[in-house]
Design an enzyme around this catalytic site. Sequence first.
Site, PDB file in Angstrom:
ATOM      1  CB  ILE A   1       5.268 121.546 131.638  1.00  0.00           C
ATOM      2  CG1 ILE A   1       4.561 122.074 130.395  1.00  0.00           C
ATOM      3  CG2 ILE A   1       6.390 122.498 132.034  1.00  0.00           C
ATOM      4  CD1 ILE A   1       3.072 121.922 130.412  1.00  0.00           C
ATOM      5  CB  CYS A   2       8.690 120.324 134.693  1.00  0.00           C
ATOM      6  SG  CYS A   2       9.878 120.201 136.039  1.00  0.00           S
ATOM      7  CB  ALA A   3       7.527 116.861 137.851  1.00  0.00           C
ATOM      8  N   GLY A   4       5.403 116.986 135.060  1.00  0.00           N
ATOM      9  CA  GLY A   4       4.118 116.551 134.514  1.00  0.00           C
ATOM     10  C   GLY A   4       4.240 115.252 133.736  1.00  0.00           C
TER      11      GLY A   4
ATOM     12  CB  THR B   1      11.070 114.671 133.252  1.00  0.00           C
ATOM     13  OG1 THR B   1      10.423 115.335 134.350  1.00  0.00           O
ATOM     14  CG2 THR B   1      12.189 113.790 133.793  1.00  0.00           C
TER      15      THR B   1
END
Length: 324
Positions: free
Chosen positions: A109-112, A129
């Site tokens: 998720i996102c910056a994951g 991202t």
Amino acid sequence: MASVPPHQILMVVFDGVQLLDVTGPLEVYAAANEYGGNYRIRTASVDGLPVTATAGVQLVPDLALKDIDFRIDTFMVPGRPDWWAAVSDTPLVDCISHLAGRSATVAAICAGAFPLAATGLLDGRRAATHWRLAADLAARYSGIDVDRDAIFVRDGHFITSAGITAGIDLTLSLVEADLGADIARAAAKHLVVFMARPGGQSQFSVRQSAKYGTDSVLRQVLDDIAAEPRADHTLAAMAGRAGVSQRHLTRLFRAETGTTAAQFVERIRLEAAQALLESGSDPLDSVARRSGFGSVETMRRTFQRVLGLTPGSYRDRFRTTRHA
């Protein structure tokens, strides 16, 4: 008849993690359980100790990553705004690498996407991202095909999402794949969110960062475009004002911005129109003139092609949360 085993969800947590990256997806699974889902949700940190998320919220994990001995159906990796701290956390990246290798589905998720990318598992794959971080992801991990506009991207058993709340969209798609559209739709209604939000990330990335170089001629041209989007910015007019040939200016645009002069002008005009729609109530024909499109139809075609929605829809969605 034997009961169906629960679908095992494991969410990684660590210091600095974006709170909504964690809670958004988990709330989707919890909502799905209200409508017939059978998700077993657990969280884990590297050492099993509490972590501090954004906004100073403390999260207490269920267990340590090193102690996981159960089947993982969906493994979820959230991000932290300072992604470089996550990719520098060797124990975290090692745990992600190990557990991703034994998970049926891996979601970032996102910056994951950054700690997952640090494992090498995204090499040769498409990934998404947060729009602000897309250039960083592409630069640091050149083996990844970064989709800068997608809300989420699935490539094999890996799925990655855009920024923060897009983790909800990603998880709804996973619920739909697991349990069908009816339960996913019920969960979306329960959470009062779109089943599938319209448009992509481009609608959020106002004033995209062009990689301006040091060429003073082009810098002045770019500043002129941004200062007055509705001026005459044909290639011939810009070259004449800059005192260079059209061919030379074309080369400068390609080398310094990675796009053509016409595309850059269109993008500036689009962002000018977005700002006018967000901040005011001028009629669409006035917005089209002031932003340099000239006509509502030209502006509408550009919005539809680039953002996937009309100027009117953009104003409704981004000007206010209040109902008209």
